[in-house]
Design an enzyme around this catalytic site. Structure first.
Site, PDB file in Angstrom:
ATOM      1  N   GLY A   1     -12.067 -45.737 -99.326  1.00  0.00           N
ATOM      2  CA  GLY A   1     -11.910 -45.918-100.764  1.00  0.00           C
ATOM      3  C   GLY A   1     -11.900 -44.577-101.470  1.00  0.00           C
TER       4      GLY A   1
ATOM      5  N   GLN B   1     -12.564 -38.841-108.415  1.00  0.00           N
ATOM      6  CA  GLN B   1     -12.867 -37.924-107.305  1.00  0.00           C
ATOM      7  C   GLN B   1     -11.792 -36.859-107.114  1.00  0.00           C
ATOM      8  OE1 GLN B   1     -13.696 -41.513-104.666  1.00  0.00           O
ATOM      9  NE2 GLN B   1     -15.027 -39.969-103.744  1.00  0.00           N
TER      10      GLN B   1
ATOM     11  N   CYS C   1     -19.562 -41.499 -98.947  1.00  0.00           N
ATOM     12  CA  CYS C   1     -18.662 -41.175-100.056  1.00  0.00           C
ATOM     13  C   CYS C   1     -17.954 -39.870 -99.717  1.00  0.00           C
ATOM     14  CB  CYS C   1     -19.469 -41.005-101.339  1.00  0.00           C
ATOM     15  SG  CYS C   1     -18.469 -40.595-102.786  1.00  0.00           S
TER      16      CYS C   1
ATOM     17  N   GLU D   1     -16.461 -47.789-105.875  1.00  0.00           N
ATOM     18  CA  GLU D   1     -15.364 -47.027-106.508  1.00  0.00           C
ATOM     19  C   GLU D   1     -15.381 -47.188-108.024  1.00  0.00           C
ATOM     20  OE1 GLU D   1     -14.113 -44.921-104.666  1.00  0.00           O
ATOM     21  OE2 GLU D   1     -14.663 -45.810-102.742  1.00  0.00           O
TER      22      GLU D   1
HETATM   23  C1  QAP Z   1     -16.940 -45.716-100.155  1.00  0.00           C
HETATM   24  O1  QAP Z   1     -16.337 -43.913 -98.780  1.00  0.00           O
HETATM   25  C2  QAP Z   1     -17.774 -46.600 -99.273  1.00  0.00           C
HETATM   26  O2  QAP Z   1     -19.527 -38.550 -95.377  1.00  0.00           O
HETATM   27  C3  QAP Z   1     -15.801 -45.023 -99.478  1.00  0.00           C
HETATM   28  O3  QAP Z   1     -18.101 -36.919 -93.821  1.00  0.00           O
HETATM   29  C4  QAP Z   1     -18.175 -46.204 -97.987  1.00  0.00           C
HETATM   30  O4  QAP Z   1     -14.481 -43.630 -97.586  1.00  0.00           O
HETATM   31  C5  QAP Z   1     -18.175 -47.809 -99.739  1.00  0.00           C
HETATM   32  C6  QAP Z   1     -16.309 -40.265 -95.537  1.00  0.00           C
HETATM   33  C7  QAP Z   1     -18.940 -47.041 -97.215  1.00  0.00           C
HETATM   34  C8  QAP Z   1     -18.934 -48.636 -98.956  1.00  0.00           C
HETATM   35  C9  QAP Z   1     -19.310 -48.269 -97.683  1.00  0.00           C
HETATM   36  C10 QAP Z   1     -17.635 -39.957 -95.753  1.00  0.00           C
HETATM   37  C11 QAP Z   1     -15.571 -39.433 -94.727  1.00  0.00           C
HETATM   38  C12 QAP Z   1     -15.674 -41.436 -96.170  1.00  0.00           C
HETATM   39  C13 QAP Z   1     -18.219 -38.847 -95.169  1.00  0.00           C
HETATM   40  C14 QAP Z   1     -15.610 -43.286 -97.817  1.00  0.00           C
HETATM   41  C15 QAP Z   1     -17.456 -38.003 -94.356  1.00  0.00           C
HETATM   42  C16 QAP Z   1     -16.143 -38.308 -94.128  1.00  0.00           C
HETATM   43  C17 QAP Z   1     -16.275 -42.166 -97.141  1.00  0.00           C
HETATM   44 CO    CO Z   2     -17.404 -42.524-103.330  1.00  0.00          CO
END
Ligand code: QAP
Ligand code: CO
Length: 168
Positions: A46, A51, A92, A135
């Site tokens: 997401g 961002q 995130c 988000e």
């Molecule tokens: C939001 O987050 C989300 O730390 C989206 O090193 C995530 O795509 C909502 C990411 C989980 C609910 C559950 C994070 C990539 C991606 C990191 C993401 C990283 C590399 C996060």
């Molecule tokens: Co986020």
């Protein structure tokens, strides 16, 4: 298409409250494509416009395993269908390297515009419902670390500030 720079906590621009999209234009469709490319490149599930330092109410999500179910939500409005909270380990792209448990309503109804500017209402549950709420928080200037204790949040902030100084 282009991979955009992602703002990282504690960047104050992540605290901006995004403005509603008044009409969905060709420029928005290009932004959506760039945001999807940025999200897939990360990789993430997401990404909110906030961002990438665009302060309009627009976000993209793809929770599919094959990364072939892109979803776009413009001016999303959420109604909670089931007040039961579910815990999920959230991450995130603006808080790289950290995952922490956050509680949110499990079932929601969302009304939003799609990339053609058409209005849609959908009922969501599971990871999709959680991700959408995460988000939308970005569009309101909120981050998942705001739900943690000040001790945990400060630890994360200090570590990321150090990483950012090292890269600068
Ligand atoms: C939001 O987050 C989300 O730390 C989206 O090193 C995530 O795509 C909502 C990411 C989980 C609910 C559950 C994070 C990539 C991606 C990191 C993401 C990283 C590399 C996060
Ligand atoms: Co986020």
């Amino acid at each position: 298409m282009a991979v955009l720079d992602i703002l990282e906590f504690p960047d104050p621009r992540l605290r901006t409250v995004a403005k509603a999209v008044t009409s969905v234009t060709e420029a928005h469709r290009k932004l959506i494509d760039d945001m999807l490319e940025t999200m897939y490149a990360a990789p993430g599930i997401g990404l909110a416009a906030t961002q990438v330092n665009v302060h309009e109410r627009l976000l993209v999500i793809d929770v599919s395993e094959q990364h072939n179910e892109p979803r776009v939500f413009i001016n999303p409005e959420v109604e909670v269908l089931d007040p039961q909270l579910g815990e999920y380990d959230e991450g995130c792209l603006s808080v790289p390297g950290f995952y922490e448990s956050v509680s949110r309503p499990q079932r929601i109804r969302v009304t939003s515009l799609d990339r053609e500017g058409e209005s849609n209402t959908q009922e969501l549950e599971g990871l999709l419902a959680i991700c959408l709420q995460h988000e939308i928080d970005h569009l309101d200037g909120k981050l998942f670390v705001d739900y943690l204790s000040p001790l945990k949040r400060n630890r994360i902030r200090k570590k990321l500030e150090k990483d950012q100084r090292r890269r600068a």
